[in-house]
Each structure stands twice: as structure tokens, then as C-alpha cells.
Write a protein that holds these residues in place. Structure first.
Motif, mmCIF file in Angstrom:
data_model
loop_
_atom_site.group_PDB
_atom_site.id
_atom_site.type_symbol
_atom_site.label_atom_id
_atom_site.label_comp_id
_atom_site.label_asym_id
_atom_site.label_seq_id
_atom_site.Cartn_x
_atom_site.Cartn_y
_atom_site.Cartn_z
ATOM 1 N N LEU A 198 -3.456 -1.457 -5.509
ATOM 2 C CA LEU A 198 -2.837 -2.513 -4.719
ATOM 3 C C LEU A 198 -3.446 -2.553 -3.321
ATOM 4 N N LYS A 199 -3.715 -1.404 -2.740
ATOM 5 C CA LYS A 199 -4.332 -1.344 -1.415
ATOM 6 C C LYS A 199 -5.699 -2.031 -1.431
ATOM 7 N N SER A 221 2.729 3.906 -9.687
ATOM 8 C CA SER A 221 2.093 5.229 -9.686
ATOM 9 C C SER A 221 1.151 5.311 -8.481
ATOM 10 N N ARG A 222 0.686 6.505 -8.198
ATOM 11 C CA ARG A 222 -0.263 6.693 -7.092
ATOM 12 C C ARG A 222 -1.527 5.856 -7.324
ATOM 13 N N GLU A 223 -1.996 5.823 -8.573
ATOM 14 C CA GLU A 223 -3.185 5.033 -8.911
ATOM 15 C C GLU A 223 -2.925 3.539 -8.682
ATOM 16 N N ALA A 245 4.545 3.423 1.091
ATOM 17 C CA ALA A 245 4.049 3.484 -0.287
ATOM 18 C C ALA A 245 5.111 3.963 -1.267
ATOM 19 N N ASP A 246 5.971 4.873 -0.846
ATOM 20 C CA ASP A 246 6.973 5.408 -1.778
ATOM 21 C C ASP A 246 8.062 4.397 -2.131
ATOM 22 N N THR A 247 8.064 3.214 -1.463
ATOM 23 C CA THR A 247 9.048 2.177 -1.781
ATOM 24 C C THR A 247 8.468 1.097 -2.688
#
Length: 82
Positions: free
Chosen positions: A63-64, A56-58, A44-46
Motif C-alpha cells: 500500500l505504501k 499484513s505487513r506485506e 500502520a497498525d490501524t
């Protein structure tokens, strides 16, 4: 915010989500069990837009959800580029 995933492309170390007029790119690796590929781990961080801006986290969570919807509605959903 991205509304839908149109297509997914993979290589041995990356995934590109085509989302209408934008693309999201991320790095990862294939997961194997008993010598057979059984998934792809996406870090996720990529995750970033093609212009380099990180999600962003949101946006990652969104996307998930879009990915799960994409998978549920397609039998053959990945273009393999290996």
C-alpha cells in the motif's frame, strides 16, 4: 492483493483508500510545522479492509508503494473532508 489506488479520502483522523472493488481504512492525524499543516501521519497498525480484516505487513508495504505511485502521478490527489 490490491493493484492500484483509485482515490483517497481524508477526515481529521482517518484515511480511506479506494482501491477498485475494495477500500482500506486507517487512522492517523495531521502533522503541523510552524502553525501550518505539512502532512498526515498514518498509523500502520490501524490499516484494515472495510470488512475489518487487518492488513499484513506485506500488504502495508505494498500500500505504501501504491500510495507513492499515486502521489507522483497526481497534482491534486486528496479530497479534503474537514
Amino acid at each position: 492483493m490490491i493493484e492500484t489506488i483509485m482515490k483517497i479520502h481524508t477526515t481529521s483522523s482517518s484515511v480511506t483508500f479506494e482501491c477498485g472493488n475494495a477500500a482500506i481504512i486507517g487512522n492517523g492525524e495531521f502533522r503541523a510545522s510552524s502553525g501550518k499543516v505539512d502532512g498526515f501521519i498514518l498509523y500502520a497498525d490501524t490499516l484494515r479492509y472495510e470488512n475489518g480484516a487487518k492488513l499484513s505487513r506485506e500488504e502495508q508495504e505494498h500500500l505504501k508503494c501504491l500510495y507513492q505511485h499515486f502521489v507522483w502521478n497526481r497534482e491534486d490527489f486528496i479530497d479534503w473532508d474537514i
